[in-house]
Structure formats: C-alpha cells, structure tokens
Design an enzyme around this catalytic site. Structure first.
Site, short mmCIF file in Angstrom:
data_model
loop_
_atom_site.label_atom_id
_atom_site.label_comp_id
_atom_site.label_asym_id
_atom_site.label_seq_id
_atom_site.Cartn_x
_atom_site.Cartn_y
_atom_site.Cartn_z
CG ASP A 76 -0.29 -0.20 2.53
OD1 ASP A 76 0.76 -0.86 2.58
OD2 ASP A 76 -0.80 0.32 3.55
CD GLU A 134 2.95 -1.15 7.82
OE1 GLU A 134 3.06 -1.19 9.06
OE2 GLU A 134 3.10 -0.10 7.17
CD GLU A 135 2.60 3.11 5.60
OE1 GLU A 135 2.49 3.52 6.77
OE2 GLU A 135 3.69 3.08 5.00
CG HIS A 359 5.41 7.75 6.34
ND1 HIS A 359 4.49 7.46 7.32
CD2 HIS A 359 5.76 6.56 5.81
CE1 HIS A 359 4.30 6.15 7.38
NE2 HIS A 359 5.07 5.58 6.47
ZN LIG Z 1 5.28 3.56 6.32
ZN LIG Z 2 6.51 0.73 5.56
#
Ligand SMILES: [Zn+2]
Ligand SMILES: [Zn+2]
Length: 386
Positions: A76, A134-135, A359
């Site tokens: 993702d 995952e995020e 990020h």
């Molecule tokens: Zn991340």
């Molecule tokens: Zn990651």
C-alpha cells in the site's frame, strides 16, 4: 554465481517503477493486487489465492516434503502528494509510495521467479504473502492471520527498504526492533464557572496540566532505563474565553514500547496517574486507550539465518546491526502467531537524493537496494527449504 541476474534486477526495477507510478491507498490496492496476481500467474508452480479482496497469497510446493516458509511484502501507499521529481512519479494526485512498499512488492515478485525456477530442488512450501494495508490500523496483517494465511507456517520473513541505512547494507538483529504504537485520548471533566470565583468550579485546565506533568514520571521514574518507552502528550485543547473556567479539557498522545510487558505496564501506569490526579482534585475523566500494532520482535535463530544469507550473497561487510526504531509495523501480527524476522535493506544514497525520511513527499530509494533485498530473501528461502 550471484542469484540475481542483471535481467532479473532490470525486471524488478521495471515492476517497482510501474507500481510507484500507480500507488493505491490501504485497503484499496485493487489494481496493485491484480498486477501482482498477473505477474505470479506467468510463473510456473504457484497456486494463487485471494484471502481478502486486495491481497494475494502464492504457494509453491517443493519437490519433497518439508517446512513452510512465509515471505511477506506489503503493497500500500500513503495519502501524500509526491514531490520526489522522479520521471516515474505518482500519476495519482495526493497518493504516493513514500514508504518503499512498491519496492517490497517488486522484490517479492522477483524472489517468486527465483524460487519458481528452483522448485524441484526445494523441500516443503514457500508461501509468498502480498499484503494489503500496512499503513492503516488495524492493518492487513491481522486480517490475513485471521484468514488462516499463517496456518502451517514454521517461519515468516519480511524486509523493509530503509532510507536511514546506506545502500548495500542489510540490517538484521534479534529481539525487539520496532515499537508498539498505542494511542490515547483523555477528557478531564471538571465543572465550569466564572473565572473570578475559582471556589465555585473544578478547573479542568489546572488539573489537565497536572496530568501532563505527572505523565512525565512514567518514563523517568517508573521505567527501567534500559527498557525504552515513550509517553508523549501531543494534543491539548479546552476553554473558550479568558473569564470562563471550562468544564472539560481534551488531551491526546501516544505510547511506544518494545515489549508486551512494558507496553502493558505503561498502560496501567498511565491509567493510574490519570485516575489519581483527577480524583485528587475532584474531577473525573474518560480515557480511551487504543492498542496499535504490537512490537516487532525478531526470533534469534531466524535473525542468524538472514545474517548468513546476507553474508553469503553480499559479503560480511554488508551486514549491519539493525537499528531499533520507535516506529510501528504490522509485520508483528505474524510474529504473534509464528516465529519471524523482519530485516532492513539499506536504500540511502545522498548523492542521488535518496536520503529523505519515510513518509516524506521527497522520499526516494536507491534502486540498487532491490537487488540486495531480493538476494537475501531468495537465499534465506533456498537455505531454509534446502
Ligand atoms: Zn510507512
Ligand atoms: Zn513501511
């Protein structure tokens, strides 16, 4: 001979760039999972399964019975407007692969190809897990565990590209490596009134300030200095005017810890302090304490296995001690049910601008990292399933 040929490396880079240009948010990995499924379908020997709408699991059965190894990649992207300037940048406004999960997916596809070509010489089963979300808590890993994806698995291995580590290095270590990330919101409830008559109200502003000060004691006075814990109050809001005592104040924050024990102990201490301080001053409270991902704790034998694979493929100098970080990862959901190791592949190269944190809108990797990640994943699998 090196496991990863120049052709396979070029293929992995092409896959990664395609995914990078077409990022999708957590739980929305529709095209990404279709892309993965199609790439796997072109390889020999895989049995494909869609345990959830946007995840893919591929099983490869070796020539002889044996153990089952799961390899995991997350797929993702994040709600970030890309500013990296690469010519394969995101084509989707406000969505970006800013954590390297495009690289993880490409590395596992390339690993799938290497294992498929060697399947007659493998024993047991290689189970490749292309995970969604995952995020975004509660995270895709937990859903996959609930769907039975870890059933029968003896060991689970995952890799994260990381811009804090020089390209060429593999970070691996035993024990706790990434923290749990719990969050809390707290409402301190007093009773409001005229600011000139303090005796007629229970002032939640003064009490909230006491709570914040007393929470500083959790780490400094109740936690073993060799057991890293973070308690941060990051939000505080209340009041509307200078002559009005409000009736409530809202606070929020996060707790990070490396073990389930210190996580649980910290939660109880936070609750005790909040209850005690508010009660001492005649106020009440409402505390919502939410558990995020569990800590990533690497199995010692599995860490040795990855270390040996990295040494064999990339040389002894490539192996680095894995930095412990206070970020969370839902790979830990697999480690709750089977032993596992989550290692890092260095992707930092300041000369080409691959040094921004994860990020960040300018996050970038040195793509030479992909070859290294593939080599370690594939060598680990080949050795474990020998
Ligand atoms: Zn991340
Ligand atoms: Zn990651």
């Amino acid at each position: 001979m090196a496991l990863v040929s120049p052709e396979l490396e070029a293929q992995a880079i092409a896959w990664r760039r395609h995914l990078h240009a077409h990022p999708e948010l957590s739980f929305e990995e529709v095209e990404t999972s279709r892309f993965v499924e199609e790439a796997l379908a072109s390889l020999d020997g895989y049995e494909l399964e869609r345990p959830t709408p946007t995840s893919v699991v591929a099983r490869l059965t070796g020539g002889r019975p044996g153990r089952t190894l799961a390899l995991r990649a997350d797929m993702d992207a994040l709600p970030i407007q890309e500013e990296s300037g690469v010519d394969f940048a995101s084509t989707r406004p406000g969505v970006m692969h800013a954590c390297g999960h495009d690289g993880h997916t490409a590395m596992l596809l390339a690993t799938a190809k290497l294992l498929s070509e060697r399947r007659d010489r493998l024993s047991g089963e290689a189970r490749l897990v292309f995970q969604h979300a995952e995020e975004k808590p509660p995270g895709g890993a937990r859903e996959l565990v609930e769907a039975g994806v870890m059933d029968g698995v003896d060991l689970v291995v995952g890799c994260h590209l990381i811009s804090r580590l020089e390209v060429g290095k593999i970070g691996v270590g035993a024990g706790p490596r990434m923290a749990c990330a719990d969050t809390f919101t707290l409402e301190v409830v007093g009773s409001g009134g005229h600011a000139g008559f303090p005796q007629t109200s229970t002032d939640p502003v003064a009490i909230a300030a006491e709570v914040v000060v007393n929470l500083q004691h959790v780490v400094s006075r109740t936690t073993n200095p060799f057991d890293p814990v973070v308690v941060s109050v990051t939000q505080i809001a209340g009041g509307t005017a200078d002559n009005v005592v409000p009736d409530r104040v809202e606070l929020g924050g996060t707790v990070r810890a490396f073990t389930q024990e210190s996580r649980e102990r910290t939660r109880l201490t936070v609750e005790r302090i909040v209850a005690g301080v508010t009660q001492a001053h005649g106020a009440t409270y409402r505390l919502d304490y939410e558990q995020g991902y569990a800590p990533v704790v690497n199995d010692a034998d599995a860490a040795e296995l990855v270390k040996a694979a990295a040494t064999a493929e990339l040389g002894e100098d490539a192996v680095a001690d894995q930095e412990r970080i206070m970020a969370g990862e839902d790979f830990s959901a697999y480690q709750q049910v089977v032993p596992g190791v989550f290692f890092t592949a260095g992707a930092r190269n300041e000369a080409i601008g691959a040094s921004y944190p994860h990020h960040h809108p300018r996050f970038a990797i040195d793509e030479a990292a992909l070859r290294n990640g593939i080599a370690v994943l594939a060598r680990t699998a080949i050795d474990y399933l020998a």
